[in-house]
Design an enzyme around this catalytic site. Structure first.
Site, PDB file in Angstrom:
ATOM      1  N   TYR A  20     -17.624  37.771 -33.421  1.00  0.00           N
ATOM      2  CA  TYR A  20     -17.551  36.901 -34.598  1.00  0.00           C
ATOM      3  C   TYR A  20     -17.691  35.423 -34.228  1.00  0.00           C
ATOM      4  O   TYR A  20     -16.923  34.585 -34.690  1.00  0.00           O
ATOM      5  CB  TYR A  20     -16.220  37.122 -35.347  1.00  0.00           C
ATOM      6  CG  TYR A  20     -15.869  38.572 -35.525  1.00  0.00           C
ATOM      7  CD1 TYR A  20     -16.576  39.365 -36.421  1.00  0.00           C
ATOM      8  CD2 TYR A  20     -14.861  39.156 -34.771  1.00  0.00           C
ATOM      9  CE1 TYR A  20     -16.284  40.706 -36.565  1.00  0.00           C
ATOM     10  CE2 TYR A  20     -14.559  40.508 -34.915  1.00  0.00           C
ATOM     11  CZ  TYR A  20     -15.278  41.263 -35.808  1.00  0.00           C
ATOM     12  OH  TYR A  20     -14.989  42.585 -35.947  1.00  0.00           O
ATOM     13  N   TYR A 148      -9.799  46.812 -43.523  1.00  0.00           N
ATOM     14  CA  TYR A 148     -10.759  46.622 -42.431  1.00  0.00           C
ATOM     15  C   TYR A 148     -10.889  47.944 -41.684  1.00  0.00           C
ATOM     16  O   TYR A 148      -9.889  48.541 -41.287  1.00  0.00           O
ATOM     17  CB  TYR A 148     -10.317  45.520 -41.450  1.00  0.00           C
ATOM     18  CG  TYR A 148     -11.267  45.436 -40.272  1.00  0.00           C
ATOM     19  CD1 TYR A 148     -12.513  44.820 -40.408  1.00  0.00           C
ATOM     20  CD2 TYR A 148     -10.959  46.037 -39.048  1.00  0.00           C
ATOM     21  CE1 TYR A 148     -13.411  44.787 -39.352  1.00  0.00           C
ATOM     22  CE2 TYR A 148     -11.854  46.006 -37.991  1.00  0.00           C
ATOM     23  CZ  TYR A 148     -13.079  45.379 -38.146  1.00  0.00           C
ATOM     24  OH  TYR A 148     -13.974  45.364 -37.107  1.00  0.00           O
ATOM     25  N   ASP A 249      -6.609  55.385 -41.536  1.00  0.00           N
ATOM     26  CA  ASP A 249      -7.119  54.661 -40.376  1.00  0.00           C
ATOM     27  C   ASP A 249      -5.929  54.008 -39.680  1.00  0.00           C
ATOM     28  O   ASP A 249      -5.433  52.970 -40.104  1.00  0.00           O
ATOM     29  CB  ASP A 249      -8.144  53.624 -40.849  1.00  0.00           C
ATOM     30  CG  ASP A 249      -8.687  52.772 -39.706  1.00  0.00           C
ATOM     31  OD1 ASP A 249      -8.138  52.826 -38.597  1.00  0.00           O
ATOM     32  OD2 ASP A 249      -9.669  52.041 -39.953  1.00  0.00           O
ATOM     33  N   LYS A 278      -7.803  51.861 -30.365  1.00  0.00           N
ATOM     34  CA  LYS A 278      -7.115  50.691 -29.796  1.00  0.00           C
ATOM     35  C   LYS A 278      -6.075  51.013 -28.713  1.00  0.00           C
ATOM     36  O   LYS A 278      -6.428  51.041 -27.550  1.00  0.00           O
ATOM     37  CB  LYS A 278      -6.550  49.836 -30.917  1.00  0.00           C
ATOM     38  CG  LYS A 278      -7.679  49.176 -31.709  1.00  0.00           C
ATOM     39  CD  LYS A 278      -7.269  47.944 -32.484  1.00  0.00           C
ATOM     40  CE  LYS A 278      -8.483  47.128 -32.854  1.00  0.00           C
ATOM     41  NZ  LYS A 278      -8.815  47.088 -34.267  1.00  0.00           N
TER      42      LYS A 278
HETATM   43  C1  PLP Z   1     -10.119  47.551 -34.825  1.00  0.00           C
HETATM   44  C2  PLP Z   1     -10.153  48.458 -35.974  1.00  0.00           C
HETATM   45  C3  PLP Z   1     -11.266  49.292 -36.210  1.00  0.00           C
HETATM   46  C4  PLP Z   1     -12.512  49.257 -35.350  1.00  0.00           C
HETATM   47  O1  PLP Z   1     -12.279  49.648 -34.036  1.00  0.00           O
HETATM   48  P1  PLP Z   1     -13.312  49.232 -32.875  1.00  0.00           P
HETATM   49  O2  PLP Z   1     -12.790  49.930 -31.661  1.00  0.00           O
HETATM   50  O3  PLP Z   1     -13.270  47.748 -32.789  1.00  0.00           O
HETATM   51  O4  PLP Z   1     -14.658  49.724 -33.288  1.00  0.00           O
HETATM   52  C5  PLP Z   1     -11.213  50.128 -37.304  1.00  0.00           C
HETATM   53  N1  PLP Z   1     -10.135  50.170 -38.110  1.00  0.00           N
HETATM   54  C6  PLP Z   1      -9.054  49.401 -37.895  1.00  0.00           C
HETATM   55  C7  PLP Z   1      -7.885  49.510 -38.807  1.00  0.00           C
HETATM   56  C8  PLP Z   1      -9.026  48.506 -36.834  1.00  0.00           C
HETATM   57  O5  PLP Z   1      -7.964  47.712 -36.650  1.00  0.00           O
END
Ligand code: PLP
Length: 427
Positions: A20, A148, A249, A278
Site C-alpha cells: 500500500y 477486510y 474469517d 497470519k
Molecule cells: C490479513 C487478512 C487477510 C489477508 O491475508 P493475507 O495473508 O495478507 O493474504 C484476510 N482477512 C483478514 C481478516 C485479514 O486480517
C-alpha cells in the site's frame, strides 16, 4: 539495470514495491537487521519494541528457539513436496490439531498459501456447494461494511466498498451485497435494532446468497472495530433460517488474539467455513487454512466435477506445517490466556485515559488489541519517526493508531508502546 553503488535504502526506494505504498513517492522505510523476542534491531543497531507482531503474526516473538528448531529439523528432512497424491506427517499433525482446536463441526482442512487465498478458497467452496445442489442462482455474498478479507479479486469484492478498492475496480469486481456494519460495541448492552438491516437484506435476497462472510467480533484492517457477540450469534441464526453458509474469517483474530482461542467463541457459535492464517506459523512463513464442515465438503463434491477445483503449487508445504505445529504447541505451553488477559488489563489502564485527549475520537481494547482512533488522518511518516525515536514499532493507517503486540511482551515494554502512542498524539 540497477546501480550496485546504491545503499539498501536507496535501492529499495527506487526498485521495490512495499504494501500500500507509492512507488513514485514512497514513505520512508526502516531497515531491520535482526529480531529477537519482542524487539526489532534497526540498521543503526537501535532496538525497538514491536507493537504490530508483524501484522498479527509473530505472537510468540521473533527468533524463537522452538520455531527455529522445527524449521531446521524439517529442512534437514525435506522442505517441500507436492501435495497432489502425496501426504506427510507435518500436514497430518497440523490438520489434526486444527480440527481439534477449532469450533465443533469443522472436519475438513484445505491448506492454502496465504490469507487471501484461503478466502478465495472459502468463497469458491460456498459457490461450488450451491452449484452442485442445482442452486447456482445462489452466487452472491453478503457482508457487513468495514470488513477486510484480503487483496485478491474475490476477497476484494467483499471488502468494505468505501475504504476497500471498489471504486477503482468496480467494472471487474463481483457485485456483492453489503449490510451496515454492526454498531453495538462489545461491552455495550445489545441493541436489537442492530441486526435489523442485515436481517432485511437476507430476507429479501436469500435466494441469491451463497454465504455471509464476516470477521467475528473484531473487524481488522477495515476499521479496527470491535462489536457485540450477539450480532455474531444472530448472524448464525439468520444463516440457518435462510439456507446461507456462514464464512468466518479469523485470519486476524484466530489463535487467542481476542482473549478466546477463536473469536467465534465469544458468541459460542461455529461457522460452516473458517479461514485461518497470519499467526498460524507464529509469523515465520506464509501459511493459511480453510476449514469446513462435513456437510459443506460433501456438498461441494456431490455434483460435477465431483472434486474441489483448487490446488496451489505449495499446498501443504511441510516446512510451513512443521513451524505451525511448533507454534500451536507453544500456544498451549505459554498460557496464552493469562498472557492475553494481562495485556488486555494493561491496555485498558494505559490507553483508556487517552479518550480525553483533544485529538482522539475513540479508544477500544479487546484481548491483546489496543486501538486509538484519532479525529484526523495520521501523518504516518511523521508519527513513525516519533515512534522509532521512542524505541517502538507501530504502524498506523488512516485515523487509526493500533497495537497488537506479541503475547510474550512484558509490562515495561507494553508501557513503552502505550506511552509512545500518548506522546505521539501531540507530534
Ligand atoms: C490479513 C487478512 C487477510 C489477508 O491475508 P493475507 O495473508 O495478507 O493474504 C484476510 N482477512 C483478514 C481478516 C485479514 O486480517
Amino acid at each position: 539495470m540497477s546501480n550496485i553503488n546504491l545503499s539498501n535504502q536507496e535501492f529499495d526506494r527506487q526498485h521495490i514495491w512495499h504494501p500500500y505504498t507509492s512507488a513514485v513517492n514512497p514513505l520512508p522505510c526502516y531497515e531491520v537487521i535482526g529480531a529477537q523476542g519482542v524487539k526489532l534491531t534497526l540498521a543503526d543497531h537501535r532496538q525497538i519494541v514491536d507493537g504490530m507482531s508483524s501484522w498479527w503474526a509473530a505472537i510468540h516473538g521473533y527468533n524463537h528457539p522452538d520455531l527455529n528448531a522445527a524449521a531446521k529439523t524439517q529442512i534437514d528432512a525435506f522442505s517441500h513436496v507436492m501435495f497432489g497424491g502425496i501426504t506427510h506427517q507435518p500436514a497430518v499433525d497440523l490438520c489434526r490439531s486444527l480440527i481439534e482446536m477449532t469450533p465443533e463441526g469443522l472436519e475438513r482442512v484445505f491448506l492454502a498459501d496465504s490469507g487471501s487465498v484461503s478466502v478465495e478458497v472459502a468463497m469458491k467452496m460456498a459457490l461450488q456447494y450451491w452449484a452442485c445442489q442445482g442452486a447456482s442462482e445462489k452466487h452472491k455474498f453478503i457482508s457487513p461494511r468495514n470488513g477486510y478479507h484480503g487483496d485478491t479479486f474475490a476477497a476484494m469484492s467483499v471488502c468494505d466498498p468505501v475504504n476497500g478498492m471498489h471504486s477503482l475496480f468496480k467494472d471487474v469486481l463481483a457485485n456483492q451485497i453489503f449490510a451496515p456494519a454492526p454498531q453495538t460495541r462489545f461491552d455495550q448492552v445489545w441493541n436489537e435494532d442492530d441486526i435489523l438491516p442485515l436481517q432485511e437484506l437476507i430476507e429479501t435476497h436469500h435466494n441469491e446468497i451463497a454465504a455471509l462472510i464476516l470477521e467475528p467480533i473484531v473487524q481488522g484492517a477495515g476499521g479496527m472495530r470491535i462489536y457485540h457477540p450477539e450480532y455474531l450469534h444472530r448472524c448464525r441464526q439468520l444463516c440457518d433460517q435462510h439456507n446461507i453458509l456462514l464464512i468466518c474469517d479469523e485470519i486476524a483474530t484466530g489463535f487467542g488474539r481476542t482473549g478466546k482461542l477463536f473469536a467465534c467463541e465469544h458468541a459460542q457459535i461455529g461457522p460452516d467455513i473458517l479461514c485461518l492464517g497470519k499467526a498460524l506459523t507464529g509469523g515465520y512463513v506464509t501459511l493459511a487454512a480453510t476449514l469446513c464442515t462435513e456437510d459443506v465438503a460433501l456438498g461441494v463434491c456431490a455434483g460435477e466435477p465431483g472434486v474441489f477445483m483448487h490446488g496451489p503449487t505449495y499446498m501443504g508445504n511441510p516446512l510451513a506445517c512443521s513451524i505451525a505445529n511448533a507454534s500451536l504447541k507453544l500456544i498451549q505451553q505459554n498460557h496464552w490466556q493469562d498472557q492475553v488477559a494481562a495485556i488486555e488489563i494493561q491496555l485498558k489502564q494505559e490507553l483508556t485515559p487517552l479518550k480525553d485527549h483533544h485529538a482522539v475520537a475513540d479508544v477500544r481494547v479487546l484481548g491483546a488489541i489496543g486501538v486509538v482512533e484519532c479525529k484526523k488522518t495520521v501523518d504516518v511518516a511523521k508519527i513513525q519517526r516519533h515512534f522509532v525515536d521512542q524505541g517502538v514499532w507501530i504502524r498506523p493507517f488512516g485515523k487509526l493508531i493500533y497495537i497488537m503486540p506479541p503475547y510474550i511482551i512484558g509490562s515495561e515494554d507494553l508501557t513503552k508502546l502505550t506511552q509512545a502512542i500518548a506522546t505521539g498524539l501531540s507530534v
